[in-house]
Design a protein around this motif. Structure first.
Motif, PDB file in Angstrom:
ATOM      1  N   VAL A   3      -3.948  -0.021   2.094  1.00 14.26           N
ATOM      2  CA  VAL A   3      -3.669   1.144   1.119  1.00 14.26           C
ATOM      3  C   VAL A   3      -3.076   0.810   0.048  1.00 14.26           C
ATOM      4  CG1 VAL A   3      -1.688   1.584   2.308  1.00 14.26           C
ATOM      5  CG2 VAL A   3      -2.806   3.682   1.010  1.00 14.26           C
ATOM      6  N   GLY A   4      -3.373   1.384  -1.153  1.00 15.65           N
ATOM      7  CA  GLY A   4      -3.048   1.192  -2.542  1.00 15.65           C
ATOM      8  C   GLY A   4      -3.618  -0.177  -2.984  1.00 15.65           C
ATOM      9  N   LEU A   5      -3.230  -0.722  -4.440  1.00 14.95           N
ATOM     10  CA  LEU A   5      -3.789  -1.817  -4.789  1.00 14.95           C
ATOM     11  C   LEU A   5      -2.493  -2.827  -5.055  1.00 14.95           C
ATOM     12  CD1 LEU A   5      -6.016  -0.179  -7.460  1.00 14.95           C
ATOM     13  CD2 LEU A   5      -6.507  -0.867  -5.215  1.00 14.95           C
ATOM     14  N   SER A   6      -2.686  -4.084  -4.440  1.00 17.38           N
ATOM     15  CA  SER A   6      -1.685  -4.835  -4.346  1.00 17.38           C
ATOM     16  C   SER A   6      -1.792  -5.807  -5.630  1.00 17.38           C
ATOM     17  CB  SER A   6      -1.756  -5.909  -3.342  1.00 17.38           C
ATOM     18  OG  SER A   6      -3.059  -6.615  -3.480  1.00 17.38           O
ATOM     19  N   GLN A   7      -2.498  -5.738  -6.501  1.00 18.74           N
ATOM     20  CA  GLN A   7      -2.207  -6.379  -7.834  1.00 18.74           C
ATOM     21  C   GLN A   7      -0.890  -6.201  -8.628  1.00 18.74           C
ATOM     22  OE1 GLN A   7      -4.799  -4.564  -6.922  1.00 18.74           O
ATOM     23  NE2 GLN A   7      -6.823  -6.059  -7.005  1.00 18.74           N
ATOM     24  N   GLY A   8      -0.405  -7.344  -8.930  1.00 19.55           N
ATOM     25  CA  GLY A   8       0.941  -7.387  -9.710  1.00 19.55           C
ATOM     26  C   GLY A   8       2.350  -7.226  -8.788  1.00 19.55           C
TER      27      GLY A   8
ATOM     28  N   ALA B 115      -9.669 -13.389  -1.224  1.00 15.79           N
ATOM     29  CA  ALA B 115      -8.861 -13.383  -2.284  1.00 15.79           C
ATOM     30  C   ALA B 115      -8.660 -12.365  -3.176  1.00 15.79           C
ATOM     31  CB  ALA B 115      -9.377 -14.872  -2.985  1.00 15.79           C
ATOM     32  N   ARG B 116      -9.635 -11.338  -3.291  1.00 16.59           N
ATOM     33  CA  ARG B 116      -9.438 -10.300  -4.432  1.00 16.59           C
ATOM     34  C   ARG B 116      -8.936  -9.277  -4.008  1.00 16.59           C
ATOM     35  NH1 ARG B 116     -14.931 -12.578  -5.101  1.00 16.59           N
ATOM     36  NH2 ARG B 116     -14.995 -13.529  -6.901  1.00 16.59           N
ATOM     37  N   VAL B 117      -8.537  -9.112  -2.682  1.00 17.46           N
ATOM     38  CA  VAL B 117      -7.890  -7.677  -2.101  1.00 17.46           C
ATOM     39  C   VAL B 117      -6.706  -8.069  -1.469  1.00 17.46           C
ATOM     40  CG1 VAL B 117     -10.289  -6.719  -1.875  1.00 17.46           C
ATOM     41  CG2 VAL B 117      -9.380  -8.164  -0.025  1.00 17.46           C
ATOM     42  N   THR B 118      -6.189  -9.359  -0.999  1.00 16.04           N
ATOM     43  CA  THR B 118      -4.981  -9.466  -0.320  1.00 16.04           C
ATOM     44  C   THR B 118      -4.232 -10.528  -0.662  1.00 16.04           C
ATOM     45  OG1 THR B 118      -4.428  -9.112   1.941  1.00 16.04           O
ATOM     46  CG2 THR B 118      -5.824 -10.601   1.732  1.00 16.04           C
ATOM     47  N   ALA B 119      -3.174 -10.695  -0.113  1.00 19.15           N
ATOM     48  CA  ALA B 119      -2.159 -12.005  -0.395  1.00 19.15           C
ATOM     49  C   ALA B 119      -2.670 -13.022   0.294  1.00 19.15           C
ATOM     50  CB  ALA B 119      -0.848 -11.499  -0.022  1.00 19.15           C
ATOM     51  N   PRO B 120      -2.154 -14.357  -0.017  1.00 17.59           N
ATOM     52  CA  PRO B 120      -2.372 -15.542   0.561  1.00 17.59           C
ATOM     53  C   PRO B 120      -2.102 -15.698   1.917  1.00 17.59           C
ATOM     54  CG  PRO B 120      -1.608 -16.039  -1.587  1.00 17.59           C
ATOM     55  CD  PRO B 120      -1.372 -14.278  -1.490  1.00 17.59           C
ATOM     56  N   GLU B 121      -0.882 -14.813   2.619  1.00 19.12           N
ATOM     57  CA  GLU B 121      -0.369 -14.883   3.796  1.00 19.12           C
ATOM     58  C   GLU B 121      -1.667 -14.347   4.687  1.00 19.12           C
ATOM     59  OE1 GLU B 121       3.170 -14.708   1.441  1.00 19.12           O
ATOM     60  OE2 GLU B 121       1.305 -14.027   1.072  1.00 19.12           O
ATOM     61  N   ILE B 122      -2.289 -13.170   4.253  1.00 22.95           N
ATOM     62  CA  ILE B 122      -3.298 -12.309   4.847  1.00 22.95           C
ATOM     63  C   ILE B 122      -4.512 -13.178   4.938  1.00 22.95           C
ATOM     64  CG2 ILE B 122      -4.148 -10.346   5.426  1.00 22.95           C
ATOM     65  CD1 ILE B 122      -1.189 -10.326   5.379  1.00 22.95           C
TER      66      ILE B 122
END
Length: 413
Positions: free
Chosen positions: A338-343, A186-193
């Motif tokens: 890669v990168g940070l997905s927050q926001g 939950a802290r690193v990726t989207a609900p779909e993943i």
């Protein structure tokens, strides 16, 4: 100097990926001063990612974990003090006191002290069948109990927990994963993943429980059962806790350095004390790419910060501006991020998410800020450039597998 005092031009405290790479990097760039590398574990610097994967499964040997053999450190005249550590730092005298009482003066001091697993606070958490995954010693102890048919309960649905679950299934254990948050990763990726990985683990035989925490352990000498907050009781032979990492900042804090979720450093990994640096998992560092301070737990981050620190010590400073990337191996799936997905504002899935080979791109204002690739290494390499160049994309083109993704690299924002 007294008999038990010695001096290092560069004293590196912590012999993990960051510390080892810094020592080697200094020599490769022509540094001739005395380098001393101090590490609490009795091993040369080694790779930690395989611990919860191939080393736990028995596919990797101990020696294969080593980044470089001892002979390389000897060849480059890097003095190694393994099996000991630094007890305290005196900034006024520029000395460090080791566990054995030795006092070492330093010209430059680099703290690469890493982190330690966050411990469970429940009664029974110190029983011998409760394990953590951080060091070689942790895995050697775990492997003694890791046998087919055993009931394995994993607390935490992050990288460590899910990787250990995949090895447990492969080795024939009965695996349950408990995650207090509503979804895994939950802290690193989207609900779909998250949903994709939940389906994957359940399809392989993992009993996955999300949205519920652990209430108690049962058992006297061993943890015989894990009791969840909803009253569910899970019988257990082995428990693994993967609930996060605490940066090792104690000696830095005692020395008066600034601490904020890590040892605070600038764009050149330098603390407020110009002779002290901090790198790797313990460092809260400014990042020129993001324009803010952050602490990252990853091998690429450790390698890049070692490079930046070597340049600073050699008087050729370069700013830390790397785009972070990570990976996780579970079953036959390689997840590269890669990168940070927050926001992010929009997620675009390229490929069939049920085929176990797809990519997910995170967009903000139409710009690719992050990407996850599952079994698509070529797309991941392109994604790294898209994120680094802050490329603005057309979402429909991104989702169209007939569209040549590489052409997007010609249109940076």
């Amino acid at each position: 100097m007294t008999n038990n005092t010695t001096k290092a031009d560069v004293l590196i405290v912590g012999a993990g990926q960051a510390g080892g790479d810094l020592a080697s990097g200094l020599r490769q760039q022509g540094y001739t001063g005395r380098i001393v590398l101090v590490g609490e574990e009795p091993y040369v610097p080694y790779r930690r990612p395989p611990l919860s994967k191939t080393f736990l499964s028995g596919e990797a040997t101990l020696e294969s974990l080593f980044i470089k053999p001892q002979s390389v450190f000897d060849k480059h005249n890097i003095e190694c003090m393994f099996g000991t550590g630094v007890e305290s730092i005196d900034r006024e005298t520029r000395t460090a006191r080791l566990y054995d009482g030795t006092t070492m003066e330093y010209g430059k001091l680099v703290l690469a002290t890493g982190g330690r697993p966050r411990r469970l606070s429940l009664p029974g958490a110190d029983h011998p069948n409760v394990h953590y995954v951080r060091t070689i010693a942790d895995i050697l102890k775990l492997k003694e109990q890791f046998e087919a048919g055993k009931r394995l309960v994993i607390i935490g649905g992050g990288y460590i927990g899910l990787e250990a679950a995949s090895v447990g299934i492969k080795k024939g254990l009965k695996v349950t994963v408990v995650e207090a948050l509503p979804r895994v990763l939950a802290r690193v990726t989207a609900p779909e993943i998250s949903a994709f990985y939940e389906r994957v683990h359940r399809s392989r035989g993992v009993d996955l429980k999300t949205g519920v925490g652990v209430h108690a352990f049962e058992g006297d000498a061993l943890v015989d059962a894990v009791v969840l907050a909803d009253g569910t009781r899970i019988e257990s032979d082995i428990v693994i806790a993967g609930i996060g990492l605490i940066p090792n900042t104690e000696i830095a804090e005692a020395a008066g350095l600034t601490i904020s979720n890590g040892i605070v450093v600038n764009l050149h990994t330098q603390t407020a004390d110009p002779d002290i640096y901090a790198i790797g998992d313990c460092a809260q560092s400014e990042n020129a790419f993001f324009g803010r301070s952050m602490r990252l737990e990853s091998v690429p981050n450790a390698i890049e910060q070692a490079r930046v620190t070597a340049a600073a010590i050699l008087g050729k400073p370069v700013p830390y501006s790397a785009v972070p990337w990570f990976w996780s191996d579970q079953y036959d799936l390689k997840l590269q991020m890669v990168g940070l997905s927050q926001g992010y504002e929009q997620i675009i899935i390229r490929g069939d998410i049920n085929s176990e080979a797809f990519s997910a791109f995170y967009l903000k204002d139409g710009v690719v800020i992050s990407a996850d690739a599952v079994n698509r290494p070529q797309e991941f390499m392109i994604a790294k450039k898209l994120v680094a160049d802050r490329v603005k994309v057309d979402a429909a083109q991104l989702a169209d597998e007939g569209f040549v993704l590489k052409t997007l690299l010609q249109t940076p924002a």
